[in-house]
Design an enzyme around this catalytic site. Structure first.
Site, PDB file in Angstrom:
ATOM      1  N   ALA A  32      15.426 -13.703   1.479  1.00  0.00           N
ATOM      2  CA  ALA A  32      14.753 -12.686   1.734  1.00  0.00           C
ATOM      3  C   ALA A  32      13.836 -12.773   2.944  1.00  0.00           C
ATOM      4  CB  ALA A  32      13.972 -12.060   0.392  1.00  0.00           C
ATOM      5  N   HIS A  79       4.007  -3.201   5.627  1.00  0.00           N
ATOM      6  CA  HIS A  79       5.175  -3.408   6.614  1.00  0.00           C
ATOM      7  C   HIS A  79       5.229  -2.116   7.417  1.00  0.00           C
ATOM      8  CE1 HIS A  79       7.117  -6.560   4.111  1.00  0.00           C
ATOM      9  NE2 HIS A  79       7.646  -6.742   5.361  1.00  0.00           N
ATOM     10  N   HIS A  80       5.672  -2.240   8.631  1.00  0.00           N
ATOM     11  CA  HIS A  80       5.835  -1.086   9.588  1.00  0.00           C
ATOM     12  C   HIS A  80       6.178   0.034   9.031  1.00  0.00           C
ATOM     13  CE1 HIS A  80      10.018  -2.123  10.127  1.00  0.00           C
ATOM     14  NE2 HIS A  80       9.809  -3.190  10.147  1.00  0.00           N
ATOM     15  N   LYS A 109      10.228   0.704   7.974  1.00  0.00           N
ATOM     16  CA  LYS A 109      10.979  -0.267   7.052  1.00  0.00           C
ATOM     17  C   LYS A 109      11.557   0.693   6.092  1.00  0.00           C
ATOM     18  CE  LYS A 109      10.786  -4.355   4.132  1.00  0.00           C
ATOM     19  NZ  LYS A 109      11.995  -4.835   4.677  1.00  0.00           N
TER      20      LYS A 109
END
Length: 251
Positions: free
Chosen positions: A110, A142-143, A146
């Site tokens: 992952a 996260h950005h 995503k």
């Protein structure tokens, strides 16, 4: 020279991998796979791998999970070793990986970061020692582009924690409502999305009057690209089987 077929050429990780592989004198990309074939690359890019005539030693897959059947089917048909870094895979996809690994080498993780995988190993040891009296929560950031939540890495870390526990926890994905008192059997997993955050994961052990936080922050996507290339070099020398980053680390 290691000949690589790169899946997900047009994505952010695809561009980073092109840079990393281009700087490695022992590797080259011979072909790419992407829904968009109009790419400015020195190698051909295919949306249909049945048209691919180039011979690759290994596939690196950083594409969208919707492309999994195409790229994994090609790997299975050609018995080409494949490094799978795509997250958001279904149970059916995972079953295909398990079955395919009996025929050719498959590497799946992952997260391609060495640091994350060392953290997972440490969490297995810590979790057992902190099982009594500590609540465990995982927060991942996260950005804003995503697609999947929670991240595959958050699940990897949650699984590592559970592996170290005698009494396994139930995963709770976020909380909302007026009756959300924490159940001691829960392991909370929370997703934050915003800006250009490459990836941050925090594992929180909250006890009575003490708090332990372990955080891993990726400052750029380069760590994931470098890890994928390292995995590809490792995988081509392996027999059929299912491999992961912990096995690479211990090798």
């Amino acid at each position: 020279m290691l000949n690589i077929l790169l899946s997900g050429v047009g994505g952010a990780m695809g561009h980073m991998l092109q840079t990393i592989i281009g700087e490695d004198p022992d590797c080259q990309i011979v072909a790419g796979f992407d829904i968009n074939t109009d790419q400015d690359t020195p190698f051909p890019v295919y949306s249909d791998l049945s048209q691919c005539a180039e011979k690759a030693d290994v596939i690196i897959d950083f594409s969208h999970y919707k492309a999994f059947d195409s790229i994994f089917g090609y790997a299975r048909d050609t018995k080409t070793p494949i490094v799978i870094a795509t997250t958001g895979l279904s149970e059916a996809n995972l079953a295909d990986i398990e079955a395919g690994s009996k025929e050719f080498p498959v590497f799946r993780t992952a997260n391609m970061s060495l640091g994350i995988n060392l953290l997972a190993k440490a969490l297995r040891d810590m979790a057992g020692a902190l099982e009594d009296g500590f609540d465990i929560e995982i927060i991942e950031k996260h950005h804003n582009k995503k697609a999947d939540a929670p991240s595959g890495t958050a699940l990897l870390l949650a699984d590592a924690v559970n592996d170290g526990l005698e009494n396994k926890k139930d995963y709770t994905f976020g909380r909302y409502g007026r009756d959300c008192k924490r159940n001691p059997q829960e392991l909370g997993i929370h997703a934050v999305r915003g800006g250009t955050i490459p990836g941050e994961h925090t594992v929180l052990f909250a006890g009575n009057d003490e708090l332990i936080e372990i955080r891993h922050t990726a400052l750029s996507k380069k760590v994931f690209a470098s890890g994928a290339v390292t995995a590809a070099k490792y995988l081509v020398d392996q027999a059929p089987g299912l491999y992961n980053m912990e096995m690479l680390i211990d090798n």
